[in-house]
Design a protein around this motif. Structure first.
Motif, short mmCIF file in Angstrom:
data_model
loop_
_atom_site.label_atom_id
_atom_site.label_comp_id
_atom_site.label_asym_id
_atom_site.label_seq_id
_atom_site.Cartn_x
_atom_site.Cartn_y
_atom_site.Cartn_z
N ALA A 87 25.96 -2.61 -5.64
CA ALA A 87 24.73 -3.40 -5.52
C ALA A 87 24.38 -3.59 -4.06
N PRO A 88 23.84 -2.56 -3.42
CA PRO A 88 23.52 -2.66 -2.00
C PRO A 88 22.47 -3.70 -1.67
N ASP A 89 21.67 -4.10 -2.67
CA ASP A 89 20.64 -5.11 -2.42
C ASP A 89 21.21 -6.53 -2.35
N GLY A 90 22.50 -6.69 -2.65
CA GLY A 90 23.14 -7.98 -2.56
C GLY A 90 23.06 -8.82 -3.82
N ASP A 91 22.48 -8.26 -4.89
CA ASP A 91 22.38 -8.98 -6.17
C ASP A 91 23.03 -8.15 -7.27
N PRO A 92 24.37 -8.22 -7.36
CA PRO A 92 25.06 -7.37 -8.35
C PRO A 92 24.82 -7.83 -9.78
N SER A 93 24.70 -6.86 -10.67
CA SER A 93 24.55 -7.15 -12.10
C SER A 93 25.92 -7.42 -12.69
#
Length: 98
Positions: free
Chosen positions: A57-63
């Motif tokens: 999750a490179p956007d910092g919001d992991p699922s």
């Protein structure tokens, strides 16, 4: 000493038997070995988990899936790398049983 191996009726009875037969030192004998095995595992597990989460999750919001995949990957990596240490620990702790 395992409960099933000794035929003890419970944990308290097992602890009393160990105390009588081997002394109080027996409860702490393998503690340094356990620490030497568990510390590298915990360090590898924590750092690998963090890095894999960042990768998934490179956007910092992991699922939720990213959390599970990172945890599974970190556990497999840490377990695989520290397995030889675990074997040594187990052999040291059970050498008197053989």
């Amino acid at each position: 000493m395992q409960l099933s191996a000794g035929g003890s009726p419970g944990v308290y009875a097992c602890a009393c038997t160990i105390l009588q037969q081997e002394g109080a030192r027996a409860f702490w004998l393998s503690y340094p070995t356990t620490l030497l095995m568990n510390l590298p595992y915990a360090l590898l597990m924590g750092s690998a988990n963090e890095r894999l989460r960042q990768l998934f999750a490179p956007d910092g919001d992991p699922s939720m899936g990213a959390y599970f995949a990172a945890g599974a990957g970190a556990g497999a990596l840490a377990g695989g790398l520290t397995n030889p240490l675990d074997v040594v620990k187990t052999r040291l702790q059970t050498q008197h049983l053989v």
